[in-house]
Design an enzyme around this catalytic site. Structure first.
Site, PDB file in Angstrom:
ATOM      1  N   THR A   1       0.832  -1.207   0.000  1.00  0.00           N
ATOM      2  CA  THR A   1       0.000   0.000   0.000  1.00  0.00           C
ATOM      3  C   THR A   1       0.869   1.261   0.000  1.00  0.00           C
ATOM      4  O   THR A   1       2.021   1.207   0.431  1.00  0.00           O
ATOM      5  CB  THR A   1      -0.853  -0.032   1.296  1.00  0.00           C
ATOM      6  OG1 THR A   1      -1.803  -1.064   1.156  1.00  0.00           O
ATOM      7  CG2 THR A   1      -1.540   1.274   1.593  1.00  0.00           C
TER       8      THR A   1
ATOM      9  N   ARG B   1     -14.434  -7.134   0.130  1.00  0.00           N
ATOM     10  CA  ARG B   1     -13.713  -6.821   1.372  1.00  0.00           C
ATOM     11  C   ARG B   1     -13.086  -5.408   1.287  1.00  0.00           C
ATOM     12  O   ARG B   1     -12.519  -5.015   0.282  1.00  0.00           O
ATOM     13  CB  ARG B   1     -12.613  -7.869   1.564  1.00  0.00           C
ATOM     14  CG  ARG B   1     -11.683  -7.619   2.769  1.00  0.00           C
ATOM     15  CD  ARG B   1     -10.397  -6.936   2.366  1.00  0.00           C
ATOM     16  NE  ARG B   1      -9.428  -6.912   3.452  1.00  0.00           N
ATOM     17  CZ  ARG B   1      -8.322  -6.166   3.441  1.00  0.00           C
ATOM     18  NH1 ARG B   1      -8.053  -5.379   2.420  1.00  0.00           N
ATOM     19  NH2 ARG B   1      -7.495  -6.194   4.464  1.00  0.00           N
TER      20      ARG B   1
ATOM     21  N   GLY C   1     -10.361  -2.909   3.433  1.00  0.00           N
ATOM     22  CA  GLY C   1      -9.340  -2.941   4.479  1.00  0.00           C
ATOM     23  C   GLY C   1      -9.363  -1.674   5.306  1.00  0.00           C
ATOM     24  O   GLY C   1     -10.370  -0.962   5.376  1.00  0.00           O
ATOM     25  N   ASP C   2      -8.232  -1.377   5.916  1.00  0.00           N
ATOM     26  CA  ASP C   2      -8.140  -0.202   6.783  1.00  0.00           C
ATOM     27  C   ASP C   2      -7.910   1.093   6.002  1.00  0.00           C
ATOM     28  O   ASP C   2      -8.235   2.176   6.485  1.00  0.00           O
ATOM     29  CB  ASP C   2      -6.994  -0.375   7.789  1.00  0.00           C
ATOM     30  CG  ASP C   2      -5.655  -0.607   7.082  1.00  0.00           C
ATOM     31  OD1 ASP C   2      -5.620  -1.373   6.092  1.00  0.00           O
ATOM     32  OD2 ASP C   2      -4.649  -0.011   7.509  1.00  0.00           O
TER      33      ASP C   2
ATOM     34  N   GLY D   1      -0.369  -2.651   6.187  1.00  0.00           N
ATOM     35  CA  GLY D   1      -0.242  -3.941   6.853  1.00  0.00           C
ATOM     36  C   GLY D   1      -1.524  -4.719   6.733  1.00  0.00           C
ATOM     37  O   GLY D   1      -2.370  -4.417   5.877  1.00  0.00           O
TER      38      GLY D   1
ATOM     39  N   GLY E   1      -4.851  -5.273   7.124  1.00  0.00           N
ATOM     40  CA  GLY E   1      -5.882  -4.274   7.420  1.00  0.00           C
ATOM     41  C   GLY E   1      -6.878  -4.630   8.497  1.00  0.00           C
ATOM     42  O   GLY E   1      -7.325  -3.753   9.250  1.00  0.00           O
TER      43      GLY E   1
END
Ligand code: ASP
Length: 347
Positions: A215, A243, A245-246, A267, A269
């Site tokens: 990322t 999905r 993620g963060d 990382g 997430g």
């Protein structure tokens, strides 16, 4: 009478200064306490990035790309530009660079698509914009900024986000724009590992998860003391069911507030969402009075590491101090402050 009032004021002000709950602004911590004219940090993802699994050519390519990204952001800040512009432009470059898992070069979903997530936050207003699961927007971070500035919302996903992008004149591309051979092969490996696992029942096949996260993110402090943060990603290889993620979650992958710091994470997430990582850095700095070195080290190397949350983050505080901890083997990263700049990959 006057002297009694004076004594009372003295006692109250002494009590207040002794119990300053934030600690911010006190001169009792490590780190610089006078503000730098600018400060910039970037990451290009964390994970199993070791010298052993890197060729000299690949290392040179990553180093050059990180250096160019830093130059783009630093030039904006040096010329008096805003932290927000520096963050956006730096990430746009990294999204267009196929080396990183964001924009072109994003990882593939289980179904073989590229679904992109991004967010941006303006520390001066606490305004934020985020997008999730877009498939045709060339630069998701630009769309995140448009959501922040041109919509009443913070987060848009999927088809609605694409429609908003079209209505606001953002550049759209054919999904094949995001394709790279290396990411496609990572998906094939992950799918094969999944097949093997379904036969053997062993869920620990190392190829199951792509441990190179990749990322991109940027945090910046500008000459007016404003902070900004942004993050952009293709998510994790072999992700399914739309999905997220963060990276698009404000407070998890991205956070910025002028009163303390700006943070961008990379990382696994799911852990970064559960531990509200980016906001937790702000909270520890604000409520506990920790420096960003202390706050980020605790979160990344203790809280996340002890609970299996692999990854790292970059943070810049309101004075321009930079922290870049990670608990994986490596993290593509770099920073630029007046008179000093550095690009790093390994531990
Ligand atoms: N944090 C991202 C996600 O979970 C992945 C990464 O950092 O590379 O989507």
């Amino acid at each position: 009478m006057n002297s009694r009032i004076f004594t009372l004021v003295l006692i109250i002000s002494t009590l207040v200064s002794c119990s300053n709950p934030s600690g911010i602004g006190e001169d009792t911590h490590q780190g610089k306490r006078s503000r730098r004219t600018y400060s910039l940090a970037i990451h290009g993802g964390a994970g199993t990035i070791t010298k052993a699994n890197m060729t000299p050519e690949k290392e040179a390519a990553y180093t050059a790309a990180l250096d160019t990204a830093l130059t783009i952001g630093e030039n904006i800040l040096k010329n008096g530009g805003t932290a927000l512009d520096a963050v956006e432009q730096t990430i746009v470059y990294m999204e267009n660079c196929p080396l990183f898992n964001a924009g072109r070069g994003a990882v593939f979903t289980h179904e073989g698509r590229n679904e992109l997530d991004a967010s941006i936050m303006d520390g001066s207003s606490l305004k934020a914009g985020a997008v999730g699961g877009v498939t045709t927007v060339k630069n998701p971070v630009r769309l995140a900024r448009a959501v922040m500035e041109k919509s009443p919302h913070v987060m848009l996903t999927g088809r609605g986000a694409e429609q908003f992008a079209a209505e606001n004149g953002l550049e759209l591309v054919d999904p094949s724009w995001f394709y790279t051979k290396e990411r496609w092969q990572s998906l094939q490996k992950a799918l094969e590992a999944e097949k093997r696992e379904s036969k053997t029942g062993d869920m620990t096949d190392p190829a199951r998860r792509d441990h190179k996260f990749g990322t991109v993110g940027c945090v910046a402090l500008d000459k007016d003391g404003h902070l900004a943060a942004g993050t952009s990603t293709g998510g994790m290889t072999n992700k399914r069911w739309n999905r997220l993620g963060d990276a698009p979650v404000i407070g998890a992958g991205t956070y910025a507030s002028d009163d303390a710091c700006a943070v961008s994470c990379t990382g696994h997430g799911e852990y970064f969402i559960r531990y509200s990582v980016a906001h937790d850095v702000w909270a520890r700095a604000t409520y506990l009075g920790e420096t960003i070195e202390q706050a980020t080290d605790f979160i990344v190397n203790k809280k996340l590491a002890e609970n299996g949350g692999e990854g790292g983050l970059i943070a810049v505080d309101r004075y321009g101090n930079v922290a870049m901890p990670f608990n994986s083997e490596g993290m593509y990263r770099g920073y630029a402050i007046p008179g000093e700049r550095k690009v790093m990959i390994y531990r």
